[in-house]
Design an enzyme around this catalytic site. Structure first.
Site, mmCIF file in Angstrom:
data_model
loop_
_atom_site.group_PDB
_atom_site.id
_atom_site.type_symbol
_atom_site.label_atom_id
_atom_site.label_comp_id
_atom_site.label_asym_id
_atom_site.label_seq_id
_atom_site.Cartn_x
_atom_site.Cartn_y
_atom_site.Cartn_z
ATOM 1 N N ASP A 182 9.267 23.839 39.634
ATOM 2 C CA ASP A 182 10.350 24.647 39.086
ATOM 3 C C ASP A 182 11.648 23.833 39.120
ATOM 4 O O ASP A 182 12.108 23.464 40.200
ATOM 5 C CB ASP A 182 10.500 25.911 39.950
ATOM 6 C CG ASP A 182 11.402 26.943 39.306
ATOM 7 O OD1 ASP A 182 12.140 26.579 38.373
ATOM 8 O OD2 ASP A 182 11.362 28.093 39.746
ATOM 9 N N CYS B 259 5.410 31.686 33.962
ATOM 10 C CA CYS B 259 6.070 31.121 35.146
ATOM 11 C C CYS B 259 6.738 32.262 35.907
ATOM 12 O O CYS B 259 6.351 33.427 35.736
ATOM 13 C CB CYS B 259 7.044 30.007 34.774
ATOM 14 S SG CYS B 259 8.436 30.520 33.736
ATOM 15 N N CYS C 261 12.723 28.874 32.313
ATOM 16 C CA CYS C 261 12.683 27.396 32.374
ATOM 17 C C CYS C 261 11.338 26.845 31.884
ATOM 18 O O CYS C 261 11.248 26.287 30.799
ATOM 19 C CB CYS C 261 12.964 26.893 33.791
ATOM 20 S SG CYS C 261 14.657 27.217 34.344
ATOM 21 N N ARG C 262 10.290 26.995 32.676
ATOM 22 C CA ARG C 262 9.030 26.300 32.372
ATOM 23 C C ARG C 262 8.224 26.935 31.244
ATOM 24 O O ARG C 262 7.815 26.244 30.313
ATOM 25 C CB ARG C 262 8.178 26.205 33.646
ATOM 26 C CG ARG C 262 8.801 25.314 34.708
ATOM 27 C CD ARG C 262 8.170 25.535 36.070
ATOM 28 N NE ARG C 262 8.453 26.881 36.578
ATOM 29 C CZ ARG C 262 7.930 27.397 37.685
ATOM 30 N NH1 ARG C 262 7.088 26.667 38.398
ATOM 31 N NH2 ARG C 262 8.255 28.613 38.076
ATOM 32 N N SER C 263 7.940 28.244 31.347
ATOM 33 C CA SER C 263 6.994 28.814 30.368
ATOM 34 C C SER C 263 7.535 28.902 28.933
ATOM 35 O O SER C 263 6.763 28.682 27.991
ATOM 36 C CB SER C 263 6.438 30.158 30.844
ATOM 37 O OG SER C 263 7.441 31.122 30.998
ATOM 38 N N ASN D 213 10.513 33.033 33.495
ATOM 39 C CA ASN D 213 10.387 32.934 32.032
ATOM 40 C C ASN D 213 11.687 32.472 31.368
ATOM 41 O O ASN D 213 12.020 32.883 30.257
ATOM 42 C CB ASN D 213 9.908 34.265 31.422
ATOM 43 C CG ASN D 213 9.469 34.192 29.961
ATOM 44 O OD1 ASN D 213 9.645 35.136 29.203
ATOM 45 N ND2 ASN D 213 8.909 33.081 29.540
HETATM 46 P P1 4NP Z 1 11.086 29.475 35.740
HETATM 47 O O1 4NP Z 1 12.309 29.129 36.707
HETATM 48 O O2 4NP Z 1 10.085 30.257 36.566
HETATM 49 O O3 4NP Z 1 10.549 28.137 35.338
HETATM 50 O O4 4NP Z 1 11.650 30.270 34.590
HETATM 51 C C1 4NP Z 1 12.997 30.125 37.398
HETATM 52 C C2 4NP Z 1 14.157 30.634 36.883
HETATM 53 C C3 4NP Z 1 14.862 31.637 37.553
HETATM 54 C C4 4NP Z 1 14.375 32.135 38.747
HETATM 55 C C5 4NP Z 1 13.197 31.626 39.256
HETATM 56 C C6 4NP Z 1 12.510 30.637 38.582
HETATM 57 N N1 4NP Z 1 15.076 33.158 39.437
HETATM 58 O O5 4NP Z 1 14.574 33.628 40.457
HETATM 59 O O6 4NP Z 1 16.140 33.571 38.991
#
Ligand code: 4NP
Length: 156
Positions: free
Chosen positions: A123, A7, A12-14, A10
């Site tokens: 997200d 994702c 939340c989702r992955s 790294n």
């Molecule tokens: P993820 O969510 O891609 O599912 O881990 C996010 C978490 C943090 C950020 C972006 C997406 N960020 O830009 O900080």
């Protein structure tokens, strides 16, 4: 077989996709057939545990997440057999980084989702708590679908 979930951050989702796939593999007695990992296309959260809201939601379902965030690297493309990305943005980024010979390994996580095939895993980072539960349900469904698919095809 080595599976990498990807994702943006790294956190939340992955890492949740990784944890759910591993959990289902264990439940089915298939854990020894898979190595799982996850990473982000950016390195903004390198070394961090998953987001507190992701961990809290996962724990409410009995799943403890201990992955530490890392950024995708070139050797991942050779090392992993499947690279499962969460959304179109990840797909574009990962395809651009990936040598052409390995691009066949890249798929969207929801490719096998009977509810919305090829849709994005949204997200949940910017939204409320309910978004984390929706993400959990989506990833749980897709992790099971990928496990079934890979086990059905892995012996061929
Ligand atoms: P993820 O969510 O891609 O599912 O881990 C996010 C978490 C943090 C950020 C972006 C997406 N960020 O830009 O900080």
């Amino acid at each position: 077989m080595k599976i990498l979930f990807v994702c943006l951050g790294n956190i939340c989702r992955s890492p949740l996709a990784e944890g759910l796939f591993q959990w289902h593999a264990q439940q089915q007695g298939l854990a020894d057939r898979f190595t799982v990992d996850s990473c982000g296309t950016n390195g903004l959260h390198n070394g961090e545990l998953p987001d507190t809201r992701t961990r809290k939601n996962a724990l409410s379902h009995g799943l403890q997440l201990e992955h530490r965030s890392r950024q995708i690297q070139q050797q991942d493309f050779a090392e992993f057999d499947r690279i499962l990305v969460m959304d179109e943005q990840n797909l574009t980024t990962v395809k651009n980084l990936c040598p052409e010979a390995f691009r066949y390994k890249i798929h969207k996580m929801r490719e096998l989702d009977p509810i919305a095939p090829h849709a994005d895993v949204q997200d949940p980072w910017y939204g409320g708590e309910e978004g984390f539960e929706t993400t959990f349900q989506t990833l749980d469904r897709c992790a099971k679908a990928w496990l079934f698919h890979l086990v059905s095809n892995v012996d061929n």
